[in-house]
Design an enzyme around this catalytic site. Structure first.
Site: not given
Ligand code: 2PG
Ligand code: MG
Length: 432
Positions: A160, A334, A364, A202, A385, A282, A309
């Site tokens: 990713q 997050k 994202s 992103e 990040k 990650e 994550d």
């Molecule tokens: C992640 C995030 C940000 P998403 O996986 O860390 O890059 O992606 O918001 O799509 O989960």
């Molecule tokens: Mg992630």
């Protein structure tokens, strides 16, 4: 200071999908706004994002029900509450929802309110948001994406995020100079190779690659073209987002038609860290593959940051389990994975108390809001990040930290890649 009114409207995120903005008004007339982001590579343990699922409107993605929950249910329930008591506001939201994953009112409705109240409280106190949220003064080390892949590039490549970290920068501003140089050098490298084709969700370059490992070559070439030595001034950071690669008990790299057992995929991650100057990975393993995580952590946890994550989803219970099992050494943070400011702050504190590293992260699907820049500084998180170095929903955050750096003046601290040492991670080759 009493909260007197809450209102909400449907706005759009950086992918053009609907999201929610909440407006909180206090008794002195102060207004705060909460703009809610949205992920694509979401973990299944995340708090629930409530969407209308009406196929006739916005492909089922509208958020009118969540808006109704703010105006009809949350607003009357919270009216008169003290906006300066964020913990009580958030506890009331959690109690009103009554579900473990905020699925009744919607985590998007709840987070919108939580963010809006936090911003209104800061304004009413005449404080910058970071100073209202906490007393931190540490400017974060950015992880900046150069190539985007996975679900952020329609699966064009499997991995990713291919990111860089400025290892020897001595100020936050300098990390952005390094990022700018590498980002623009990468455009030249891609152009020379006939692979320049716009950007992914992103802001990193669209990955017209044939093999996942080809990206490493392009990334190293970009760093060198910008005048830096990979592994010395600039390290690599990956988000494998391995949950998305895991199906029927196997990890799959579709681009190469390869399939791996958990042990074999862990071995691949370890091999990459041996072969490339990777300072952080990650989600090397899937969200419920605790055993696979253990293999990776035992092999490379002393010399590479390992960020959970989807594994942790900013959830205190899962972070506790991870700390007890010793499966990682960092936690991605997050706000919308858990749904309130207070729970997010608690997740960061728990991570730090364990001697692990919190990495504050955008989604994202982002908005123009820069709350997370303040969150990172307020908590001394040490890392941020937010995607790449293009698209204004990304630069809004990087730029906001520049403003905070300026506002803090001599009180601003920066330890850069020294943050890794604070968690006992010794990067081979780095001279910090
Ligand atoms: C992640 C995030 C940000 P998403 O996986 O860390 O890059 O992606 O918001 O799509 O989960
Ligand atoms: Mg992630």
């Amino acid at each position: 200071m009493k909260l007197t009114a809450l209102d909400a409207l449907q706005i759009f995120d950086s992918r053009g999908h609907p999201t929610i903005e909440v407006i909180a008004t206090l008794e002195d007339g102060t207004v705060g706004r909460g703009l809610v982001p949205s992920g694509a590579s979401t973990g299944s343990h995340e708090a629930w994002e409530l969407r209308d699922r009406d196929p006739r409107r916005f492909q089922g993605r509208s958020v009118f029900k969540a808006i109704g929950h703010v105006t009809d249910e949350i607003a009357p329930a919270l009216a008169g509450h003290d906006a300066f008591d964020q913990a009580a506001i958030d506890a009331a939201l959690i109690a009103l929802d009554g579900t473990p994953n905020k699925s009744r009112l919607g985590a998007n409705a709840i987070l919108g309110v939580s963010l809006a109240v936090a911003q209104a409280a800061a304004r009413a106190r005449c404080l910058p948001l970071h100073a209202s949220l906490g007393s931190g003064t540490l400017l974060p080390l950015p992880e900046i994406q150069i190539f985007g892949g996975g679900k952020h590039a329609q699966g064009r490549i499997d991995i990713q995020d291919f990111m860089i970290v400025a290892l020897t920068a001595t100020s936050y501003a300098e990390t952005l100079e390094v990022a700018a140089n590498v980002f623009h050098a990468a455009a030249e490298v891609m152009r020379d190779r006939g692979k320049l084709a716009g950007v992914a969700d992103e802001g990193g370059y669209w990955p017209l690659f044939d093999r996942n490992e080809e990206v490493f070559d392009a990334l190293l070439a970009s760093i060198e073209r910008a005048g830096y030595t990979p592994g010395r001034e600039v390290g690599l950071s990956l988000d494998i987002a391995a949950t998305d690669l895991h199906r029927d008990g196997f990890y799959r790299l579709g681009l190469e038609g390869r399939r791996f057992s958990s042990e074999d995929f862990a071995a691949l991650m370890i091999d990459w860290v041996d072969r490339y100057p990777i300072v952080s990975i990650e989600d090397p393993m899937s969200e419920d593959d605790w055993e696979g995580w253990r293999l990776v952590r035992d092999a490379i946890g002393h010399r590479c940051q390992l960020i959970g994550d989807d594994l942790f989803t900013t959830h205190l219970d899962r972070i506790e389990r991870g700390i007890a099992a010793g499966v990682a050494n960092a936690v991605l943070i997050k706000l919308n994975q858990i749904g309130t400011v207070t729970e997010t702050l608690a997740a960061i504190r728990r991570t730090q108390a364990a001697g692990w590293l919190p990495v504050v992260s955008a989604r994202s699907g982002e908005t123009e809001d820069a709350f997370i820049a303040h969150l990172a500084v307020a908590t001394d998180a040490g890392q941020l990040k937010v995607g790449s170095f293009s698209r204004s929903e990304r630069l809004a955050k990087w730029n906001e930290v520049l403003r905070i750096e300026r506002d803090l003046g001599p009180r601003a601290r920066f330890i850069g890649a020294g943050i890794f040492e604070t968690a006992g991670i010794r990067l081979p080759g780095a001279t910090v």
